[in-house]
Design a protein around this motif. Structure first.
Motif, PDB file in Angstrom:
ATOM      1  N   ASP A 395     -25.739 101.833  64.535  1.00 59.78           N
ATOM      2  CA  ASP A 395     -26.314 100.652  63.875  1.00 59.78           C
ATOM      3  C   ASP A 395     -27.777 100.629  64.287  1.00 59.78           C
ATOM      4  N   THR A 400     -40.158  98.599  58.485  1.00 56.72           N
ATOM      5  CA  THR A 400     -41.217  99.365  57.821  1.00 56.72           C
ATOM      6  C   THR A 400     -42.377  99.575  58.800  1.00 56.72           C
ATOM      7  N   ASP A 485     -38.011  89.084  64.137  1.00 58.69           N
ATOM      8  CA  ASP A 485     -36.553  88.982  64.238  1.00 58.69           C
ATOM      9  C   ASP A 485     -36.126  88.173  65.466  1.00 58.69           C
ATOM     10  N   ARG A 511     -36.223  93.421  51.950  1.00 62.06           N
ATOM     11  CA  ARG A 511     -37.021  92.312  52.477  1.00 62.06           C
ATOM     12  C   ARG A 511     -37.768  91.600  51.381  1.00 62.06           C
TER      13      ARG A 511
HETATM   14  C1  WTA Z   1     -33.647  93.914  59.344  1.00 66.44           C
HETATM   15  C2  WTA Z   1     -35.695  98.599  57.198  1.00 66.44           C
HETATM   16  C3  WTA Z   1     -30.063  93.983  61.920  1.00 66.44           C
HETATM   17  C4  WTA Z   1     -34.507  93.173  60.354  1.00 66.44           C
HETATM   18  C5  WTA Z   1     -35.528  99.800  58.129  1.00 66.44           C
HETATM   19  C6  WTA Z   1     -35.855  93.847  60.204  1.00 66.44           C
HETATM   20  C7  WTA Z   1     -31.788  94.893  60.717  1.00 66.44           C
HETATM   21  C8  WTA Z   1     -35.895  94.144  58.734  1.00 66.44           C
HETATM   22  C9  WTA Z   1     -31.349  96.194  61.036  1.00 66.44           C
HETATM   23  C10 WTA Z   1     -36.786  95.303  58.402  1.00 66.44           C
HETATM   24  C11 WTA Z   1     -30.163  96.313  61.838  1.00 66.44           C
HETATM   25  C12 WTA Z   1     -33.148  96.332  59.838  1.00 66.44           C
HETATM   26  N1  WTA Z   1     -29.569  95.174  62.251  1.00 66.44           N
HETATM   27  N2  WTA Z   1     -31.147  93.802  61.164  1.00 66.44           N
HETATM   28  N3  WTA Z   1     -29.630  97.487  62.161  1.00 66.44           N
HETATM   29  N4  WTA Z   1     -32.208  97.061  60.468  1.00 66.44           N
HETATM   30  N5  WTA Z   1     -32.899  95.028  59.953  1.00 66.44           N
HETATM   31  O1  WTA Z   1     -38.905  96.729  56.792  1.00 66.44           O
HETATM   32  O2  WTA Z   1     -34.556  91.817  59.994  1.00 66.44           O
HETATM   33  O3  WTA Z   1     -37.095  96.996  55.051  1.00 66.44           O
HETATM   34  O4  WTA Z   1     -36.921  93.024  60.619  1.00 66.44           O
HETATM   35  O5  WTA Z   1     -36.981  98.117  57.284  1.00 66.44           O
HETATM   36  O6  WTA Z   1     -34.549  94.428  58.370  1.00 66.44           O
HETATM   37  O7  WTA Z   1     -36.675  95.649  57.045  1.00 66.44           O
HETATM   38  P1  WTA Z   1     -37.468  96.877  56.465  1.00 66.44           P
END
Ligand code: WTA
Length: 634
Positions: A395, A400, A485, A511
């Motif tokens: 997990d 980004t 977060d 997002r």
């Molecule tokens: C959420 C995606 C919980 C988190 C790679 C973060 C997660 C945002 C997880 C980033 C996870 C991403 N468990 N929440 N394993 N992975 N998030 O920029 O809120 O599209 O800040 O990147 O997704 O989203 P992004």
């Protein structure tokens, strides 16, 4: 060969080293790459400006680290195995040698059409190998790619093109998604009407639908490459030269262009790919993300190809032509490593076990998730029915802005707990703070997640607006990178990500800024104002709940028709991913005396938790709360 961790003891040892001597730690790893000139200094940094430089004055090209570094050993190995949307269309396999030649040929094509080092190129393509080819061709000649997810609207595309002053756009005539096909070139045409910076458009033929090619501006991909050589010299890049821009949503304003640079991103994506997935030669890795998102950049294109892996790329959707398509692909290509989003797992889980039963899934060794918190139920389903209780689940929490995975188990090494991203990867120093920025030490605490020390693939700036980067990520808590977060750490020191604490919602792993969706809704001529909040959604993780105030003379309109019409506007301004799940019309929004919308109250109503709305006496218009509650069915 890159440093590899093989045991939990090994992990703790590496982690310790990465904290006590970060520069020595990363230098050892960077040594295994192919440099044209070695760096003078490993790291310069301060989080106040912010200014972050890794492998200072090093010279290299990231594509030489994908190709030249591996060609002796991997030339005939499959780099990309492509699976079409249509199960009757043949798969395409590109070996490293073939991919290398195609990248060179397309790099030469870009040069012929005037692209130079530093120019920005937009890529708006379906999930076809040409998306990876186009990205790598840019990297080869030092052009900066800005990939835009091909589900975004013409207006979103135009905003991104203008913000980055893009010179050339790479697209396709159309794209297939399930039973439907969509025009892409027509969207690009509409977008570039508003973009005077665009000089050329290269168009890949995919669906064969007719498109209006404008002479001197538009060129077919197959025509453009025809006389180009398959040999191309890589541009010499500085470690800190820009590699790409990727737009992402934040809590305010328009999406911002997150900037990643060359060397740090390269080192970090390969290191994390190998260690988190424990990939071995011969394994077949499939990440079901789209290259339009950071997961596609780091873990379909750069990380795995740098590691010399074989990557499956899928054009279609999990439910076409049947709801067992993912599992069919895993059997067909003997996938060993499968990386997807919790929303996809939940959506497929909802179809029950019938669609899974026909497939063996016995090639699988490692499963991964990314993009949003995974609930324990989905985790168990994935573990039991897809991984047959023998595949570890990684997990992976990251963003980004972080460029690569940050908190994640190492497959088969870190003991896992459902819903926990577990422990920080080597090089990552998380810190949990309260709302005042005070560090919450010890285990079993809950607060906001920050990172206190740079890692190689941290964002360097937001394109064209460094101050915005500083304000968004480095000003909330002095001296720290703030992730946005919320997080909980348990007695074992394991991290569980709780979701965003800012005005960002995470819908199906995508997002979206609430302000961005509100702006889109407000573009509807009959909308006076709106407020958007997230609410728990069984499949999507979070859904979009929009509270909308119509113009006075519009309140007699049929609400169903108004809803459709608002949805069409959002589709047009952002794209289908931002369409609200629920739209509630009301005569006013609850506001404070200073005119600020009280989102806290709307959030509670959207979540269905109206028993305790807190103090509403300070509101300018407390009576609307009752009206909204009633309209929402309470
Ligand atoms: C959420 C995606 C919980 C988190 C790679 C973060 C997660 C945002 C997880 C980033 C996870 C991403 N468990 N929440 N394993 N992975 N998030 O920029 O809120 O599209 O800040 O990147 O997704 O989203 P992004």
């Amino acid at each position: 060969m890159l440093n590899r961790i093989h045991s939990l003891g090994g992990y703790f040892h590496e982690y310790q080293k990465s904290v006590s001597d970060p520069e020595g730690f990363w230098a050892d790893i960077a040594e295994t790459f192919f440099w044209r000139k070695k760096w003078d200094k490993v790291l310069n940094w301060n989080f106040d400006e912010p200014k972050i430089e890794w492998f200072v004055n090093g010279k290299l090209n990231i594509t030489e680290n994908i190709f030249e570094r591996h060609l002796f050993t991997h030339a005939d190995q499959a780099a990309i195995i492509w699976e079409s949307n249509n199960p009757n269309e043949d798969s395409r396999i590109l070996t490293y040698q073939e991919l290398y030649e195609k990248v060179n040929q397309f790099a030469n094509t870009l040069k012929t059409h005037g692209v130079k080092k530093g120019d920005r190129i937009a890529i708006y393509l379906p999930m076809v190998p040409e998306a990876s080819i186009a990205m790598l061709a840019c990297a080869k000649i030092g052009a900066v790619h800005s990939v835009v997810f091909a589900g975004f609207s013409a207006q979103s595309l135009a905003d991104r093109i203008n913000d980055a002053q893009v010179k050339l756009v790479i697209t396709a005539d159309g794209s297939y998604r399930g039973a439907k096909s969509f025009g892409l070139k027509s969207i690009v045409d509409e977008a570039v009407e508003k973009c005077s910076c665009v000089e050329k458009i290269i168009v890949l033929k995919r669906t064969g639908e007719s498109t209006n090619m404008i002479e001197k501006r538009d060129i077919w991909w197959h025509d453009a490459i025809q006389n180009e050589s398959t040999v191309c010299k890589a541009e010499l890049m500085d470690s800190e030269d820009m590699l790409f821009i990727l737009y992402t949503s934040g809590s305010t304003g328009k999406p911002k262009g997150v900037v990643h640079t060359t060397a740090g991103y390269m080192v970090y994506t390969q290191y994390t790919f190998q260690n988190v997935f424990q990939y071995n030669q011969g394994d077949i890795y499939w990440c079901s993300a789209d290259v339009g998102w950071v997961t596609g950049h780091s873990y379909i294109v750069y990380g795995p190809l740098l590691a010399g892996a074989t990557v499956v790329m899928f054009e279609g959707v999990p439910t076409y032509p049947h709801t067992g398509r993912f599992w069919e692909i895993i059997d067909k290509h003997k996938v060993t490593h499968f990386y997807t989003a919790p929303t996809a797992i939940r959506a497929l889980q909802a179809y029950g076990l019938e669609p899974v039963k026909p497939y063996k899934l016995d090639s699988l060794k490692v499963l991964g998730t990314v993009g949003e918190p995974i609930n324990a139920e989905a985790w168990h389903w994935y573990h039991t029915h897809i991984g047959k209780s023998k595949c570890p689940i990684v997990d992976t929490w990251w963003q980004t802005e972080t460029g690569g995975m940050m908190i994640s188990p190492l497959a088969g090494i870190t003991p896992t707990k459902p819903a926990y991203a577990t422990l920080p990867l080597p090089g990552i120093q998380p810190m949990i703070v309260d709302s005042e920025g005070k560090e919450l030490t010890g285990n079993a605490v809950e607060g906001n997640l920050c990172i206190k020390f740079p890692w190689p693939s941290i964002l360097r700036t937001t394109y064209g607006d460094h101050e915005r980067c500083r304000q968004t990520y480095f000003s909330t808590y002095k001296g720290l990178y703030f992730t946005g977060d919320g997080v909980k750490r348990d007695e074992d020191g394991y991290y569980r990500i709780l979701g965003r604490v800012d005005d960002v919602i995470n819908v199906s792993g995508h997002r979206l800024g609430t302000a961005e969706v509100e702006n889109a809704i407000n573009e509807h001529p009959l909308v006076n104002e709106s407020a958007v909040v997230g609410f728990p959604h069984d499949i999507k993780g979070q859904g979009i709940y929009a509270f909308v105030v119509l113009e006075r003379d519009a309140s007699t309109h049929d609400p169903e028709k108004m809803r459709d019409s608002v949805n069409i506007t959002v589709n047009k301004v952002i794209g289908a991913i931002a369409r609200p799940d629920k739209i509630l019309f009301c005569t006013a929004l609850p506001k404070t005396r200073s005119g600020k919308i009280m989102r806290r109250i709307l959030r509670k109503i959207a979540e269905g938790d109206v028993s305790n709305l807190g103090d509403i006496t300070t509101l300018l218009n407390p009576e609307v709360v009752e009206e909204i509650k009633k309209a929402a069915g309470f």
